[in-house]
Design a protein around this motif. Sequence first.
Motif, short mmCIF file in Angstrom:
data_model
loop_
_atom_site.label_atom_id
_atom_site.label_comp_id
_atom_site.label_asym_id
_atom_site.label_seq_id
_atom_site.Cartn_x
_atom_site.Cartn_y
_atom_site.Cartn_z
N HIS A 118 -22.41 -1.07 63.29
CA HIS A 118 -23.23 -0.05 63.94
C HIS A 118 -24.31 -0.63 64.85
O HIS A 118 -24.70 0.00 65.84
CB HIS A 118 -23.89 0.85 62.89
N PHE A 119 -24.80 -1.82 64.51
CA PHE A 119 -25.93 -2.39 65.26
C PHE A 119 -25.66 -3.85 65.60
O PHE A 119 -26.35 -4.76 65.11
CB PHE A 119 -27.23 -2.25 64.44
N PRO A 120 -24.67 -4.10 66.44
CA PRO A 120 -24.27 -5.48 66.74
C PRO A 120 -25.35 -6.28 67.47
O PRO A 120 -25.30 -7.52 67.47
CB PRO A 120 -23.02 -5.30 67.60
N HIS A 121 -26.30 -5.61 68.10
CA HIS A 121 -27.31 -6.31 68.89
C HIS A 121 -28.67 -6.39 68.18
O HIS A 121 -29.63 -6.88 68.76
CB HIS A 121 -27.47 -5.63 70.25
N THR A 122 -28.74 -5.88 66.95
CA THR A 122 -30.00 -5.93 66.19
C THR A 122 -30.02 -7.17 65.30
O THR A 122 -29.09 -7.39 64.52
CB THR A 122 -30.16 -4.67 65.32
N GLU A 123 -31.08 -7.95 65.43
CA GLU A 123 -31.24 -9.11 64.55
C GLU A 123 -31.54 -8.63 63.14
O GLU A 123 -32.40 -7.76 62.95
CB GLU A 123 -32.38 -10.00 65.05
N PHE A 124 -30.84 -9.17 62.16
CA PHE A 124 -31.01 -8.74 60.77
C PHE A 124 -31.57 -9.90 59.96
O PHE A 124 -30.98 -10.99 59.92
CB PHE A 124 -29.67 -8.30 60.19
N GLU A 125 -32.71 -9.68 59.33
CA GLU A 125 -33.34 -10.69 58.49
C GLU A 125 -33.33 -10.20 57.05
O GLU A 125 -33.82 -9.12 56.75
CB GLU A 125 -34.78 -10.96 58.92
N CYS A 126 -32.78 -11.01 56.17
CA CYS A 126 -32.71 -10.65 54.76
C CYS A 126 -33.67 -11.53 53.97
O CYS A 126 -33.56 -12.76 53.98
CB CYS A 126 -31.29 -10.83 54.24
N ALA A 276 -32.11 1.80 63.08
CA ALA A 276 -31.35 0.89 62.22
C ALA A 276 -31.85 0.96 60.78
O ALA A 276 -31.05 0.97 59.83
CB ALA A 276 -31.45 -0.54 62.75
N GLY A 277 -33.16 1.02 60.61
CA GLY A 277 -33.73 1.09 59.27
C GLY A 277 -33.36 2.38 58.56
O GLY A 277 -33.07 2.38 57.36
N ARG A 278 -33.35 3.49 59.30
CA ARG A 278 -32.96 4.77 58.68
C ARG A 278 -31.49 4.76 58.31
O ARG A 278 -31.10 5.32 57.29
CB ARG A 278 -33.29 5.93 59.63
N TRP A 279 -30.65 4.13 59.15
CA TRP A 279 -29.23 4.03 58.80
C TRP A 279 -29.08 3.26 57.49
O TRP A 279 -28.34 3.67 56.60
CB TRP A 279 -28.45 3.32 59.90
#
Length: 289
Positions: A118-126, A276-279
């Motif tokens: 859904h969000f291929p261009h959003t950087e994801f930090e875990c 993205a956060g709401r998804w």
Amino acid sequence: MRYSPEALLAFVETVSAGSFSAAARRLRKSQSTVSTAVANLETDLGITLFDRSARQPVLTQQGEQVLSYVQAILAASNRLDDLAVSLVAETEAKLSFVLSDTLDADVLENLLSGFAEHFPHTEFECLIGENEDVIDLLQTERAHIGLMEARDHYPHVIGASRMPLLSYMGIYAAPGHPLAMRESLVFDELPAWRELRLTTYIDRGGNAGRGPVWSAPNYLLLLSMAVQGFGWCMLPCALVDEFAGDGKLVALPVTGWPRALSVDVVWNKNAPPGVAGRWLREYLLNRND
């Protein structure tokens, strides 16, 4: 008449926390700032909200009546913030997610796959955190959304919703540990042996062990200590199955264990998640398998 949002928040947090000093810690302000804000609100309203004659402030009858109105005002403000974010519909360039080790690995794998799609261009930090550390990361806006063991009360700035899935906690030790040789145990027998206990970086106290204790800030470190035979430990069953499912740890036969554990999705209401956060939040809250 207009009332300061800071004063309204200071009032509600003082009621929730039980003292001006505890409210100040939650709000990351000085005690004098919080007590002055409440005093200013009392002046604006023309009433006394707290009886200060006791060691801790106690709501007056007038304060009890005012409380529900102030809570409603703050709740409406939070809903307006959520609506504003929704209307702007901005997708975060980066999303920071605080993950609890209590989350089942299969849920995380599916979540990451869905997020990437859904969000291929959003950087994801875990990030990894538990309990007070999760709250601290959200309050300081270091993270956008998180997971943590469910609790009844949160600081006012923290929003929370209960996940439909339950996690399970068990009590474990290495196969060679003396406790692993027992056929049955009651919890009160455990403090005679070293406990491997979760202790977060932001520790509020009141979590002292009854016996000898080694501690670490996350469950995976505790699992490693347990595998090496350093003590017994309460661990998420899914984590043990994933990383020590080949007999490196034994579930101790303690009466009443394993136990079901509820998990909350949490976020900062003053900085609500974007698209993205709401998804991510809705994905977690709609998991029923």
